[in-house]
Design a protein around this motif. Structure first.
Motif, short mmCIF file in Angstrom:
data_model
loop_
_atom_site.label_atom_id
_atom_site.label_comp_id
_atom_site.label_asym_id
_atom_site.label_seq_id
_atom_site.Cartn_x
_atom_site.Cartn_y
_atom_site.Cartn_z
N ASP A 1 0.82 -1.21 0.00
CA ASP A 1 0.00 0.00 0.00
C ASP A 1 0.86 1.26 0.00
OD1 ASP A 1 -2.29 -1.62 0.11
OD2 ASP A 1 -2.17 -1.71 2.29
N GLY A 2 0.44 2.24 -0.81
CA GLY A 2 1.16 3.51 -0.87
C GLY A 2 0.95 4.32 0.39
N VAL A 3 -0.30 4.72 0.64
CA VAL A 3 -0.68 5.42 1.86
C VAL A 3 -1.85 4.66 2.46
CG1 VAL A 3 -1.51 7.57 2.88
CG2 VAL A 3 0.08 7.66 0.95
N ALA A 4 -1.64 4.10 3.65
CA ALA A 4 -2.68 3.31 4.32
C ALA A 4 -3.16 4.06 5.56
CB ALA A 4 -2.13 1.94 4.71
N ILE A 5 -4.48 4.21 5.67
CA ILE A 5 -5.09 4.86 6.82
C ILE A 5 -5.85 3.80 7.59
CG2 ILE A 5 -6.75 6.61 7.54
CD1 ILE A 5 -6.00 8.11 4.92
N GLN A 6 -5.48 3.62 8.87
CA GLN A 6 -6.02 2.52 9.65
C GLN A 6 -6.30 2.94 11.09
OE1 GLN A 6 -3.32 -0.82 9.42
NE2 GLN A 6 -2.61 -0.16 7.42
N GLY A 7 -7.21 2.25 11.70
CA GLY A 7 -7.48 2.41 13.13
C GLY A 7 -7.18 1.10 13.82
N VAL A 8 -5.93 0.71 13.80
CA VAL A 8 -5.52 -0.60 14.30
C VAL A 8 -5.30 -0.60 15.81
CG1 VAL A 8 -4.47 -1.26 12.11
CG2 VAL A 8 -3.09 -0.14 13.85
N GLU A 9 -5.21 -1.78 16.37
CA GLU A 9 -4.89 -1.92 17.79
C GLU A 9 -3.43 -2.27 17.99
OE1 GLU A 9 -7.80 -4.73 19.18
OE2 GLU A 9 -9.24 -3.14 19.54
N ALA A 10 -2.63 -2.03 16.98
CA ALA A 10 -1.20 -2.36 17.05
C ALA A 10 -0.41 -1.27 17.76
CB ALA A 10 -0.66 -2.55 15.64
N PHE A 11 0.79 -1.58 18.08
CA PHE A 11 1.75 -0.64 18.64
C PHE A 11 1.30 -0.06 19.97
CE2 PHE A 11 1.86 -0.14 13.94
CZ PHE A 11 2.99 -0.90 13.72
N GLY A 12 0.42 -0.72 20.68
CA GLY A 12 -0.01 -0.28 21.99
C GLY A 12 -0.89 0.96 22.00
N ALA A 13 -1.37 1.39 20.83
CA ALA A 13 -2.14 2.63 20.76
C ALA A 13 -3.62 2.42 20.99
CB ALA A 13 -1.92 3.29 19.40
N GLY A 14 -4.10 1.20 20.89
CA GLY A 14 -5.54 0.99 20.93
C GLY A 14 -6.16 1.49 19.64
N ALA A 15 -7.43 1.26 19.46
CA ALA A 15 -8.11 1.64 18.22
C ALA A 15 -8.74 3.03 18.39
CB ALA A 15 -9.15 0.61 17.86
N LYS A 16 -7.92 4.04 18.39
CA LYS A 16 -8.39 5.41 18.58
C LYS A 16 -8.87 6.00 17.26
CE LYS A 16 -5.62 6.07 22.61
NZ LYS A 16 -4.69 6.85 23.36
N PRO A 17 -9.66 7.07 17.31
CA PRO A 17 -10.18 7.67 16.08
C PRO A 17 -9.08 8.16 15.15
CG PRO A 17 -11.30 8.55 18.00
CD PRO A 17 -10.15 7.73 18.51
N VAL A 18 -9.40 8.12 13.86
CA VAL A 18 -8.53 8.67 12.83
C VAL A 18 -9.32 9.78 12.16
CG1 VAL A 18 -7.25 8.17 10.72
CG2 VAL A 18 -7.53 6.39 12.47
N ARG A 19 -8.75 10.97 12.12
CA ARG A 19 -9.50 12.08 11.51
C ARG A 19 -8.57 13.17 10.99
NH1 ARG A 19 -11.62 12.44 17.03
NH2 ARG A 19 -13.58 11.70 16.15
N ASN A 20 -9.12 13.93 10.04
CA ASN A 20 -8.45 15.10 9.47
C ASN A 20 -7.11 14.72 8.82
OD1 ASN A 20 -10.59 16.57 10.57
ND2 ASN A 20 -9.47 16.93 12.46
N ILE A 21 -7.21 13.88 7.78
CA ILE A 21 -6.05 13.42 7.04
C ILE A 21 -6.12 14.01 5.64
CG2 ILE A 21 -4.74 11.41 6.25
CD1 ILE A 21 -5.20 11.50 9.35
N VAL A 22 -5.01 14.60 5.17
CA VAL A 22 -4.93 15.13 3.81
C VAL A 22 -3.73 14.48 3.13
CG1 VAL A 22 -4.54 17.19 2.40
CG2 VAL A 22 -5.95 17.34 4.46
N VAL A 23 -3.97 13.92 1.94
CA VAL A 23 -2.91 13.39 1.09
C VAL A 23 -2.98 14.17 -0.21
CG1 VAL A 23 -1.94 11.36 -0.04
CG2 VAL A 23 -3.15 11.10 2.14
#
Length: 133
Positions: free
Chosen positions: A69-91
Motif C-alpha cells: 500500500d502507498g498510503v494506508a489509513i487505519q485504526g488498528v490496535e497495534a503498537f499499543g495505541a488501541g483503536a483510537k479515532p482517525v481524523r483530518n487526514i490530507v494526502v
C-alpha cells in the motif's frame, strides 16, 4: 521512521530504499506533516506511509514506488495505541506506483477496529501504475 504518540512533527525529505516493512509509520500521533518523502521498495509489506490512530496529518509532495500500500489509513490496535479515532487526514500532490496485485495506492480501513475514521481528503494525486484499485 516510526513515530508513536508524537505531536507537532515534520518529516521532510528522506529517501527510503527497500526497507523490509512499513517505511513511515504514524501511530497515535497528532499534527504531523510528511512531505517530500521518497520510497522505493521491492518487498512484500513495504507500505509507504501508514497513518494509524492519528489525527491532523498531511502527506504532501511524496513519491512512493513499492510492492504494497502507498498510503494506508487505519485504526488498528497495534503498537499499543488501541483503536483510537482517525481524523483530518490530507494526502496531496503525491505520486504512487504500486507493484503487487494485492497492493493498493490508497487504502482506508484495512485491519481497522476504530469506531471513527473521518474527514479524509485526497487532492491532486497521481497513480502511475497499479495492478489493483
Amino acid at each position: 521512521t516510526a513515530l508513536f504518540g508524537c505531536s507537532d512533527v515534520v518529516i521532510d525529505g528522506p529517501t527510503y530504499l527497500d526497507i523490509s516493512g512499513w517505511h513511515v509509520v504514524l501511530s497515535n500521533c497528532d499534527n504531523v506533516t510528511v512531505r517530500n518523502v521518497k520510497v522505493v521498495a521491492a518487498r512484500a509489506t513495504s507500505d509507504g506511509v501508514d497513518i494509524c490512530n492519528s489525527r491532523d496529518v498531511t502527506v504532501s509532495n511524496c513519491f512512493i514506488r513499492n510492492w504494497d500500500d502507498g498510503v494506508a489509513i487505519q485504526g488498528v490496535e497495534a503498537f499499543g495505541a488501541g483503536a483510537k479515532p482517525v481524523r483530518n487526514i490530507v494526502v496531496e500532490n503525491t505520486t504512487i506506483h504500486s507493484d503487487l496485485g494485492y497492493a493498493q495506492p490508497f487504502s482506508i480501513g484495512f485491519e481497522t477496529f476504530a469506531d471513527t475514521i473521518e474527514n479524509i481528503t485526497y487532492r491532486n494525486c497521481d497513480i502511475i501504475y497499479c495492478r489493483r484499485l
